[in-house]
Design a protein around this motif. Structure first.
Motif, PDB file in Angstrom:
ATOM      1  N   ILE A   1      26.267 107.631  50.690  1.00  0.00           N
ATOM      2  CA  ILE A   1      26.916 107.573  49.283  1.00  0.00           C
ATOM      3  C   ILE A   1      26.028 106.693  48.577  1.00  0.00           C
ATOM      4  O   ILE A   1      25.737 107.069  47.224  1.00  0.00           O
ATOM      5  N   ASP A   2      25.441 105.535  48.838  1.00  0.00           N
ATOM      6  CA  ASP A   2      24.733 104.777  48.131  1.00  0.00           C
ATOM      7  C   ASP A   2      23.408 105.418  47.887  1.00  0.00           C
ATOM      8  O   ASP A   2      22.929 105.180  46.624  1.00  0.00           O
ATOM      9  N   SER A   3      22.875 106.341  48.784  1.00  0.00           N
ATOM     10  CA  SER A   3      21.639 107.034  48.209  1.00  0.00           C
ATOM     11  C   SER A   3      21.910 108.164  47.122  1.00  0.00           C
ATOM     12  O   SER A   3      21.050 108.269  46.446  1.00  0.00           O
ATOM     13  N   VAL A   4      23.319 108.710  47.281  1.00  0.00           N
ATOM     14  CA  VAL A   4      23.648 109.644  46.279  1.00  0.00           C
ATOM     15  C   VAL A   4      23.724 108.763  44.963  1.00  0.00           C
ATOM     16  O   VAL A   4      23.240 109.338  43.771  1.00  0.00           O
ATOM     17  N   LEU A   5      24.155 107.345  44.938  1.00  0.00           N
ATOM     18  CA  LEU A   5      24.250 106.700  43.827  1.00  0.00           C
ATOM     19  C   LEU A   5      22.983 106.398  43.335  1.00  0.00           C
ATOM     20  O   LEU A   5      22.915 106.250  42.047  1.00  0.00           O
ATOM     21  N   ASP A   6      21.997 106.313  44.269  1.00  0.00           N
ATOM     22  CA  ASP A   6      20.482 105.931  43.778  1.00  0.00           C
ATOM     23  C   ASP A   6      20.052 107.142  43.043  1.00  0.00           C
ATOM     24  O   ASP A   6      19.095 106.730  42.129  1.00  0.00           O
ATOM     25  N   ALA A   7      19.947 108.229  43.550  1.00  0.00           N
ATOM     26  CA  ALA A   7      19.684 109.470  43.033  1.00  0.00           C
ATOM     27  C   ALA A   7      20.270 109.374  41.564  1.00  0.00           C
ATOM     28  O   ALA A   7      19.465 109.925  40.584  1.00  0.00           O
ATOM     29  N   PHE A   8      21.656 109.532  41.417  1.00  0.00           N
ATOM     30  CA  PHE A   8      22.247 109.391  39.991  1.00  0.00           C
ATOM     31  C   PHE A   8      21.632 108.282  39.204  1.00  0.00           C
ATOM     32  O   PHE A   8      21.155 108.792  37.823  1.00  0.00           O
TER      33      PHE A   8
ATOM     34  N   LEU B   1       8.660 102.297  48.315  1.00  0.00           N
ATOM     35  CA  LEU B   1       9.021 102.423  46.941  1.00  0.00           C
ATOM     36  C   LEU B   1       9.294 101.039  46.351  1.00  0.00           C
ATOM     37  O   LEU B   1       8.929 100.789  45.166  1.00  0.00           O
ATOM     38  N   LEU B   2       9.976 100.011  46.717  1.00  0.00           N
ATOM     39  CA  LEU B   2       9.948  98.753  46.342  1.00  0.00           C
ATOM     40  C   LEU B   2       8.691  98.193  46.161  1.00  0.00           C
ATOM     41  O   LEU B   2       8.593  97.293  45.068  1.00  0.00           O
ATOM     42  N   GLY B   3       7.804  98.031  46.941  1.00  0.00           N
ATOM     43  CA  GLY B   3       6.418  97.669  46.762  1.00  0.00           C
ATOM     44  C   GLY B   3       5.892  98.197  45.407  1.00  0.00           C
ATOM     45  O   GLY B   3       5.270  97.512  44.430  1.00  0.00           O
ATOM     46  N   PHE B   4       6.138  99.384  45.061  1.00  0.00           N
ATOM     47  CA  PHE B   4       5.775 100.027  44.042  1.00  0.00           C
ATOM     48  C   PHE B   4       6.522  99.602  42.662  1.00  0.00           C
ATOM     49  O   PHE B   4       5.926  99.372  41.516  1.00  0.00           O
ATOM     50  N   GLN B   5       7.811  99.547  43.111  1.00  0.00           N
ATOM     51  CA  GLN B   5       8.839  99.420  41.941  1.00  0.00           C
ATOM     52  C   GLN B   5       8.551  97.773  41.490  1.00  0.00           C
ATOM     53  O   GLN B   5       8.449  97.376  40.029  1.00  0.00           O
ATOM     54  N   ASN B   6       8.203  96.861  42.410  1.00  0.00           N
ATOM     55  CA  ASN B   6       7.943  95.409  41.932  1.00  0.00           C
ATOM     56  C   ASN B   6       6.557  95.453  41.125  1.00  0.00           C
ATOM     57  O   ASN B   6       6.666  94.516  40.402  1.00  0.00           O
ATOM     58  N   HIS B   7       5.575  96.032  41.259  1.00  0.00           N
ATOM     59  CA  HIS B   7       4.416  96.283  40.724  1.00  0.00           C
ATOM     60  C   HIS B   7       4.637  96.662  39.240  1.00  0.00           C
ATOM     61  O   HIS B   7       4.201  95.892  38.587  1.00  0.00           O
ATOM     62  N   VAL B   8       5.546  97.709  38.863  1.00  0.00           N
ATOM     63  CA  VAL B   8       5.656  98.170  37.891  1.00  0.00           C
ATOM     64  C   VAL B   8       6.461  97.202  37.116  1.00  0.00           C
ATOM     65  O   VAL B   8       6.240  96.852  35.900  1.00  0.00           O
ATOM     66  N   VAL B   9       7.491  96.464  37.527  1.00  0.00           N
ATOM     67  CA  VAL B   9       8.395  95.213  36.970  1.00  0.00           C
ATOM     68  C   VAL B   9       7.626  94.144  36.411  1.00  0.00           C
ATOM     69  O   VAL B   9       7.663  93.888  35.403  1.00  0.00           O
TER      70      VAL B   9
ATOM     71  N   LEU C   1       6.086 107.157  36.367  1.00  0.00           N
ATOM     72  CA  LEU C   1       5.849 107.009  37.660  1.00  0.00           C
ATOM     73  C   LEU C   1       6.855 106.665  38.626  1.00  0.00           C
ATOM     74  O   LEU C   1       7.288 107.113  39.389  1.00  0.00           O
ATOM     75  N   ALA C   2       7.286 105.463  38.136  1.00  0.00           N
ATOM     76  CA  ALA C   2       8.311 104.686  38.727  1.00  0.00           C
ATOM     77  C   ALA C   2       9.692 105.518  38.957  1.00  0.00           C
ATOM     78  O   ALA C   2      10.141 105.581  39.980  1.00  0.00           O
ATOM     79  N   THR C   3      10.016 106.143  37.794  1.00  0.00           N
ATOM     80  CA  THR C   3      11.116 107.101  37.657  1.00  0.00           C
ATOM     81  C   THR C   3      11.127 108.258  38.790  1.00  0.00           C
ATOM     82  O   THR C   3      12.101 108.532  39.448  1.00  0.00           O
ATOM     83  N   TYR C   4      10.114 108.710  38.496  1.00  0.00           N
ATOM     84  CA  TYR C   4       9.808 109.922  39.254  1.00  0.00           C
ATOM     85  C   TYR C   4       9.716 109.639  41.018  1.00  0.00           C
ATOM     86  O   TYR C   4      10.299 110.313  41.718  1.00  0.00           O
ATOM     87  N   ALA C   5       9.138 108.482  41.207  1.00  0.00           N
ATOM     88  CA  ALA C   5       9.122 108.063  42.743  1.00  0.00           C
ATOM     89  C   ALA C   5      10.457 107.731  43.189  1.00  0.00           C
ATOM     90  O   ALA C   5      10.728 108.181  44.350  1.00  0.00           O
ATOM     91  N   SER C   6      11.195 107.148  42.379  1.00  0.00           N
ATOM     92  CA  SER C   6      12.633 106.595  42.778  1.00  0.00           C
ATOM     93  C   SER C   6      13.491 107.882  43.125  1.00  0.00           C
ATOM     94  O   SER C   6      14.206 108.116  44.032  1.00  0.00           O
ATOM     95  N   ILE C   7      13.446 108.957  42.331  1.00  0.00           N
ATOM     96  CA  ILE C   7      14.348 110.054  42.310  1.00  0.00           C
ATOM     97  C   ILE C   7      13.653 111.011  43.549  1.00  0.00           C
ATOM     98  O   ILE C   7      14.611 111.403  44.381  1.00  0.00           O
ATOM     99  N   SER C   8      12.481 110.958  43.951  1.00  0.00           N
ATOM    100  CA  SER C   8      11.947 111.552  45.079  1.00  0.00           C
ATOM    101  C   SER C   8      12.419 111.030  46.343  1.00  0.00           C
ATOM    102  O   SER C   8      12.983 111.746  47.226  1.00  0.00           O
ATOM    103  N   VAL C   9      12.301 109.662  46.185  1.00  0.00           N
ATOM    104  CA  VAL C   9      12.600 109.050  47.447  1.00  0.00           C
ATOM    105  C   VAL C   9      14.116 109.257  47.676  1.00  0.00           C
ATOM    106  O   VAL C   9      14.861 109.385  49.015  1.00  0.00           O
ATOM    107  N   ALA C  10      15.055 109.069  46.747  1.00  0.00           N
ATOM    108  CA  ALA C  10      16.536 109.204  46.719  1.00  0.00           C
ATOM    109  C   ALA C  10      16.830 110.598  47.442  1.00  0.00           C
ATOM    110  O   ALA C  10      17.773 110.746  48.386  1.00  0.00           O
ATOM    111  N   ILE C  11      16.165 111.738  46.923  1.00  0.00           N
ATOM    112  CA  ILE C  11      16.598 112.917  47.392  1.00  0.00           C
ATOM    113  C   ILE C  11      15.986 113.225  48.963  1.00  0.00           C
ATOM    114  O   ILE C  11      17.006 113.717  49.622  1.00  0.00           O
TER     115      ILE C  11
END
Length: 309
Positions: free
Chosen positions: A54-61, A141-149, A21-31
């Motif tokens: 550019i940083d958002s493109v990096l985030d998506a990659f 997104l960060l709130g969810f990622q911190n929970h996953v970590v 879920l964390a990886t899918y959420a991250s890609i969705s937000v980046a797009i």
């Protein structure tokens, strides 16, 4: 349940679900952010906005690499990889670092060009609204990622979260640059973009350090090792322990130690004590691989011991 090729317990289903879920959420937000920032940059021609685009493109990659790495890391141990595939996350972190470094270098070149030839910024109000939207989405997104970590200790998700934490500062800097441009100071646009590029390079080191620690099998922090020792020695039959070795790979913690027991315990009694100690450690470190070597108390000091213990 234990995999047929390893004593490593299978990764809990909840951990797998959270990581995916964390990886899918991250890609969705980046797009979403790429599309919004691309429109705003096309209208404003702001180099600081280009920096955060550019940083958002990096985030998506990076998020795409994480998706592949996490899927691979969650693959159970097999005949060729008996310790599992957890180091795929660390390799992904290093790959991200190299790509991010190259892109930050490109951004610095663009900053240099804009310092020499500054360009007035158009549609600053719309661009500021886009950046505020970016901050709100990133915070969610960060709130969810911190929970996953907290739940999984995933290196890949930690590295991904680092990108988005830096985004908050970058987006704030871009808002300042855009606001200053509305007050007749467009020359601040390029310097702020330069600061963002430098911060991106600085943040890369955090990803590299964590990735190298895992690839080089760095010991767990001292406070974690002290917790392990405390848990082991809480067992009434444990008379001591030595040669503790530990490491972290992906979402799995590896712990091995020598447990000192009374000489007169039968083999089955010693085995039961070892199982109980292992269960106590698994309660504190779920999903870990634990190897316990049982030593009669009388032989301790007469055999070779780990000089780093």
């Amino acid at each position: 349940m234990v995999d047929k090729f390893s004593s490593q317990p299978t990764i809990p289903e909840q951990t797998e679900r959270l990581l995916r879920l964390a990886t899918y959420a991250s890609i969705s937000v980046a797009i979403v952010l790429i599309v919004a920032k691309l429109i705003a940059w096309g209208l404003s021609d702001s180099v600081s906005l280009l920096a955060t685009l550019i940083d958002s493109v990096l985030d998506a990659f990076a998020s795409l690499i994480n998706l592949i790495a996490v899927r691979h890391a969650l693959t159970p141990a097999d005949k060729e990889h008996r310790f599992g595939h957890g180091k795929a996350e660390a390799l992904a972190g290093l790959s991200q670092s190299m790509f991010i470094t190259g892109s930050a270098g490109f951004l610095l070149l663009e900053v240099g060009r804009r310092v020499i030839n500054p360009i007035p910024i158009q549609y600053a109000g719309l661009s500021i609204a886009v950046m505020i939207f970016s901050i709100l989405v990133t915070l969610l997104l960060l709130g969810f990622q911190n929970h996953v970590v907290r739940k999984t200790q995933s290196t890949a998700i930690q590295a991904d979260a680092l990108h988005y934490k830096s985004d908050l500062l970058m987006n704030g800097g871009v808002i300042i640059a855009l606001w200053l441009s509305t007050r007749g100071w467009p020359q601040f646009d390029a310097p702020i973009a330069g600061l963002i590029a430098i911060y991106i390079l600085y943040s890369v080191w955090g990803i590299v350090r964590v990735s190298l620690d895992q690839l080089m099998d760095r010991e767990l922090p001292d406070e974690v090792r002290e917790d392990i020792q405390r848990i082991v020695l809480q067992h009434p039959c444990a008379q001591g322990m030595h040669d503790l070795r530990s490491r972290h790979s992906g979402t799995v913690t590896f712990i091995q130690l020598h447990l000192e027991l009374d000489d007169d315990l039968s083999l089955i009694e010693a085995h039961n004590v070892s199982d109980e100690v292992e269960e106590a450690l698994l309660q504190a470190f779920p999903g870990s691989e634990i190897i316990i070597h049982m030593d009669p108390k009388s032989v301790v000091g007469h055999e070779a011991a780990d000089e780093f213990n």
